[in-house]
Write an enzyme that holds these catalytic residues in place. Sequence first.
Site, PDB file in Angstrom:
ATOM      1  CG  HIS A  23       2.508   0.983  -3.462  1.00  0.00           C
ATOM      2  ND1 HIS A  23       2.016   1.906  -3.648  1.00  0.00           N
ATOM      3  CD2 HIS A  23       1.523  -0.003  -2.889  1.00  0.00           C
ATOM      4  CE1 HIS A  23       0.621   1.857  -3.668  1.00  0.00           C
ATOM      5  NE2 HIS A  23       0.379   0.554  -3.152  1.00  0.00           N
TER       6      HIS A  23
ATOM      7  CG  HIS B  10       0.195  -4.547  -2.599  1.00  0.00           C
ATOM      8  ND1 HIS B  10      -0.189  -4.141  -1.395  1.00  0.00           N
ATOM      9  CD2 HIS B  10       0.006  -3.553  -3.560  1.00  0.00           C
ATOM     10  CE1 HIS B  10      -1.051  -3.045  -1.766  1.00  0.00           C
ATOM     11  NE2 HIS B  10      -0.931  -2.756  -2.651  1.00  0.00           N
TER      12      HIS B  10
HETATM   13  P1  5GP Z   1      -2.741   0.442  -2.741  1.00  0.00           P
HETATM   14  O1  5GP Z   1      -4.173  -0.004  -2.789  1.00  0.00           O
HETATM   15  O2  5GP Z   1      -2.519   1.842  -3.192  1.00  0.00           O
HETATM   16  O3  5GP Z   1      -2.044  -0.331  -3.813  1.00  0.00           O
HETATM   17  O4  5GP Z   1      -2.405  -0.082  -1.649  1.00  0.00           O
HETATM   18  C1  5GP Z   1      -1.730   0.924  -0.699  1.00  0.00           C
HETATM   19  C2  5GP Z   1      -1.343  -0.056   0.648  1.00  0.00           C
HETATM   20  O5  5GP Z   1      -0.408   1.045   1.485  1.00  0.00           O
HETATM   21  C3  5GP Z   1      -2.620  -0.520   1.389  1.00  0.00           C
HETATM   22  O6  5GP Z   1      -2.318  -1.993   1.478  1.00  0.00           O
HETATM   23  C4  5GP Z   1      -2.393   0.117   3.047  1.00  0.00           C
HETATM   24  O7  5GP Z   1      -2.728  -0.897   3.941  1.00  0.00           O
HETATM   25  C5  5GP Z   1      -0.904   0.615   2.681  1.00  0.00           C
HETATM   26  N1  5GP Z   1      -0.859   1.608   3.603  1.00  0.00           N
HETATM   27  C6  5GP Z   1      -1.588   2.774   3.538  1.00  0.00           C
HETATM   28  N2  5GP Z   1      -1.107   3.710   4.562  1.00  0.00           N
HETATM   29  C7  5GP Z   1       0.010   3.332   5.220  1.00  0.00           C
HETATM   30  C8  5GP Z   1       0.812   3.633   6.336  1.00  0.00           C
HETATM   31  O8  5GP Z   1       0.769   4.786   6.839  1.00  0.00           O
HETATM   32  N3  5GP Z   1       1.535   2.647   6.609  1.00  0.00           N
HETATM   33  C9  5GP Z   1       1.792   1.386   6.080  1.00  0.00           C
HETATM   34  N4  5GP Z   1       2.747   0.373   6.684  1.00  0.00           N
HETATM   35  N5  5GP Z   1       0.989   0.870   5.073  1.00  0.00           N
HETATM   36  C10 5GP Z   1       0.153   1.730   4.785  1.00  0.00           C
END
Ligand code: 5GP
Length: 136
Positions: free
Chosen positions: A99, A101
Amino acid sequence: MSGCIFCKIIRGEIPSHRIYEDDLVLSFLDANPINPGHSLVMPKKHYTTIFETPQEELHACISVCRKVGEAVYRAVGASGLNVLQNNFRSACQFVDHIHFHIIPRRDGDSFLAPWLRGSATAAEMEEILKKLKAEL
Ligand code: 5GP
Ligand code: ZN
């Protein structure tokens, strides 16, 4: 991937605030926003990191990053925008479905203070460049 939280969101099994979607890509609001408007963009198919994601889907994602990024930037009246993509735990990837951001920024907000920069000698640059080119 049955256990993946983002796959569940994509399939509609978990609610989300969807911003945009097409055949390949979905974008929705991050549940724990760094700043208001913080959004995520991802391929609808499950890939773990940037290394496995096919070019077509990567291209589609970056195109949606620009589209959603511009909308977020305007909607919240931001003065800056980060597009970030984390791979593996060491780089703070906690959801193993690739993903991007989209993070709107303002001067003086608390996210990402100016990076601490290092330095490298000409010899060190040549050495790393040689190793890197050997991997291409
Ligand atoms: P990472 O640290 O893997 O790059 O970011 C994962 C992101 O996914 C985090 O910013 C977290 O807040 C978001 N996230 C995790 N679980 C969920 C969810 O169930 N729904 C939504 N909308 N965001 C999520
Ligand atoms: Zn997934």
